[in-house]
Design an enzyme around this catalytic site. Structure first.
Site, mmCIF file in Angstrom:
data_model
loop_
_atom_site.group_PDB
_atom_site.id
_atom_site.type_symbol
_atom_site.label_atom_id
_atom_site.label_comp_id
_atom_site.label_asym_id
_atom_site.label_seq_id
_atom_site.Cartn_x
_atom_site.Cartn_y
_atom_site.Cartn_z
ATOM 1 N NE ARG A 288 -3.687 6.201 12.163
ATOM 2 C CZ ARG A 288 -4.137 5.856 10.974
ATOM 3 N NH1 ARG A 288 -3.429 6.111 9.886
ATOM 4 N NH2 ARG A 288 -5.311 5.275 10.828
ATOM 5 C CG ASP B 220 -7.783 2.379 0.661
ATOM 6 O OD1 ASP B 220 -7.647 2.341 1.899
ATOM 7 O OD2 ASP B 220 -6.825 2.304 -0.124
ATOM 8 N NE ARG C 94 5.293 9.006 -4.400
ATOM 9 C CZ ARG C 94 4.438 9.354 -3.450
ATOM 10 N NH1 ARG C 94 4.826 10.093 -2.429
ATOM 11 N NH2 ARG C 94 3.181 8.991 -3.544
ATOM 12 N NE ARG D 261 -3.180 0.219 3.142
ATOM 13 C CZ ARG D 261 -4.385 0.664 2.827
ATOM 14 N NH1 ARG D 261 -5.166 -0.038 2.052
ATOM 15 N NH2 ARG D 261 -4.820 1.823 3.294
HETATM 16 N N1 UDP Z 1 3.007 1.160 8.263
HETATM 17 C C1 UDP Z 1 4.149 1.189 9.033
HETATM 18 N N2 UDP Z 1 4.628 2.385 9.467
HETATM 19 C C2 UDP Z 1 4.005 3.545 9.206
HETATM 20 C C3 UDP Z 1 2.839 3.528 8.419
HETATM 21 C C4 UDP Z 1 2.363 2.322 7.958
HETATM 22 O O1 UDP Z 1 4.716 0.153 9.331
HETATM 23 O O2 UDP Z 1 4.484 4.598 9.671
HETATM 24 C C5 UDP Z 1 2.513 -0.158 7.800
HETATM 25 C C6 UDP Z 1 1.519 -0.749 8.799
HETATM 26 O O3 UDP Z 1 1.672 -2.154 8.810
HETATM 27 C C7 UDP Z 1 0.192 -0.351 8.209
HETATM 28 C C8 UDP Z 1 0.459 -0.464 6.715
HETATM 29 O O4 UDP Z 1 1.813 -0.030 6.573
HETATM 30 O O5 UDP Z 1 -0.848 -1.203 8.625
HETATM 31 C C9 UDP Z 1 -0.471 0.354 5.828
HETATM 32 O O6 UDP Z 1 -0.383 1.699 6.192
HETATM 33 P P1 UDP Z 1 -1.577 2.723 5.962
HETATM 34 O O7 UDP Z 1 -1.066 4.085 6.274
HETATM 35 O O8 UDP Z 1 -2.165 2.481 4.622
HETATM 36 O O9 UDP Z 1 -2.584 2.267 7.114
HETATM 37 P P2 UDP Z 1 -4.073 2.764 7.481
HETATM 38 O O10 UDP Z 1 -4.058 4.266 7.478
HETATM 39 O O11 UDP Z 1 -4.982 2.166 6.453
HETATM 40 O O12 UDP Z 1 -4.271 2.190 8.845
#
Ligand code: UDP
Length: 369
Positions: free
Chosen positions: A277, A348, A175, A171
């Protein structure tokens, strides 16, 4: 035809609209006292901030028809998701981009130099990554993996990244330029007055009735010619084969004067920090201005019986219970299982709308034959 639906989130709203516009009568049962499922937004009365009650939702898509659809029901404002991450005592930019790489390694690489450097870091012996960890080691190498992904992923999913599928990490882009837009889709934005208003617009049709505060139950099946069910598939079968694993989220809400963190999303990647977060909701609406602020500190844990299921947990090894539930669901003559919970998929919003449009249209085509 008389159509019953379980859940007034995005999936059923979109299907209901498709069918209602074709003359069918829809009755939607929603156990919560509001529509919009986990996209639900509410303006905080004190601060005026639009709060994403079940966590932040950012709309992004490459699907022109889906983009036109959401713009038909809501005014969208430009919003670009730029995520920051705190790890090992410093703040970086995500997704991993040239700024992140240069800052992390203390370099001044050009794009080509950074790419060559990361290729040296990458474990090229992994040719077909299966797990999240293999995918990370193959594409960004050990140092970036351990700083940005290992701890966060362990906290988010409650299992080792060696057991999670590579698809979760796919996902996120890597870059070799300074583009720090979290998403690579052509369309991105936020509904000016929130998602709940948008979904209310989708549901606003004389053939659609929404019953709030009431769950759909299987004994209602006989009242309808067909049912679309967006609740958990295992719940439909009273968990007779056991419970499918989910992660739930606890949001600890805090309010303060001014600007708390200066950005909408700050990830905390160290495993020693218990939350994943912090989101500061007024920054999801940069066109508005508010003196006070509402923040959510987000904790992830295993979903218990009375918790809200958020993320379906798919492991590399697969899940035979899921296969059994899916087989039962597929064989149901009168019920279509839809959405994140009905199909047990990490979806999504744009994917949810696309799937719902396709499901509604396929049902209409089959009905017309
Ligand atoms: N992820 C991570 N570190 C980060 C952000 C994301 O390891 O700082 C990993 C984590 O396993 C997460 C996945 O990448 O579940 C997908 O991230 P996304 O931001 O798409 O998660 P969402 O916002 O859908 O929870």
């Amino acid at each position: 035809m008389k159509i019953g639906m379980a859940g007034a989130g995005l999936s059923c709203a979109v299907i209901a609209r498709e069918l209602a516009e074709n003359g069918h009568e829809i009755r939607i049962y929603e156990k919560r006292n509001h529509i919009a499922g986990n996209c639900h937004t509410e303006r905080d009365t004190e601060s005026g901030v639009m709060v994403h009650i079940y966590g932040p939702h950012i709309f992004h898509t490459d699907d022109d028809e889906v983009w036109a659809y959401v713009n038909r029901f809501a005014e969208f404002k430009p919003y670009v998701n730029r995520v920051k991450a705190t790890t090992k005592g410093q703040v970086y930019s995500l997704p991993i981009n040239l700024h992140t790489i240069n800052q992390f390694f203390g370099k001044t690489f050009s794009p080509a130099e950074a790419q060559a450097f990361i290729e040296q870091q990458a474990d090229l012996s992994i040719t077909e990554p299966q797990s999240f960890e293999e995918q990370a080691l193959r594409f960004v190498g050990k140092d970036l993996y351990e700083a940005f992904f290992k701890g966060y992923t362990q906290k988010q999913w409650g299992v080792s990244p060696t057991e999670l599928p590579a698809s979760i990490l796919k996902r996120l882009p890597v870059r070799f330029n300074y583009n720090d837009n979290y998403f690579f889709h052509r369309h991105q934005g936020m509904p000016a007055e929130g998602y709940t208003k948008m979904i209310a617009g989708i549901l606003d049709h004389p053939n659609i009735t929404v019953v709030l505060g009431e769950s759909f139950s299987r004994d209602m099946l006989e009242q309808f010619d067909h049912v679309f069910y967006s609740g958990p598939v295992d719940g439909f079968y009273n968990y007779e084969l056991g419970r499918l694993p989910y992660r739930t989220l606890d949001f600890v809400r805090s309010e303060a004067e001014g600007d708390v963190q200066g950005t909408a999303v700050m990830n905390y990647c160290d495993e020693s920090v218990p939350y994943t977060r912090i989101t500061e909701h007024k920054h999801f609406a940069p066109w508005e201005s508010h003196d006070r602020s509402v923040c959510y500190t987000e904790y992830s844990r295993a979903c218990g019986e009375n918790d809200i299921p958020y993320y379906p947990v798919h492991l590399v090894q697969g899940d035979t219970v899921l296969e059994q539930y899916s087989a039962k669901a597929k064989a149901e003559p009168k019920v279509s299982f839809v959405g994140r919970l009905g199909t047990y998929r990490y979806m999504d919003m744009d994917v949810t709308i696309r799937a719902a449009m396709d499901t509604g249209r396929a049902w209409l085509a089959a009905y017309a034959r």
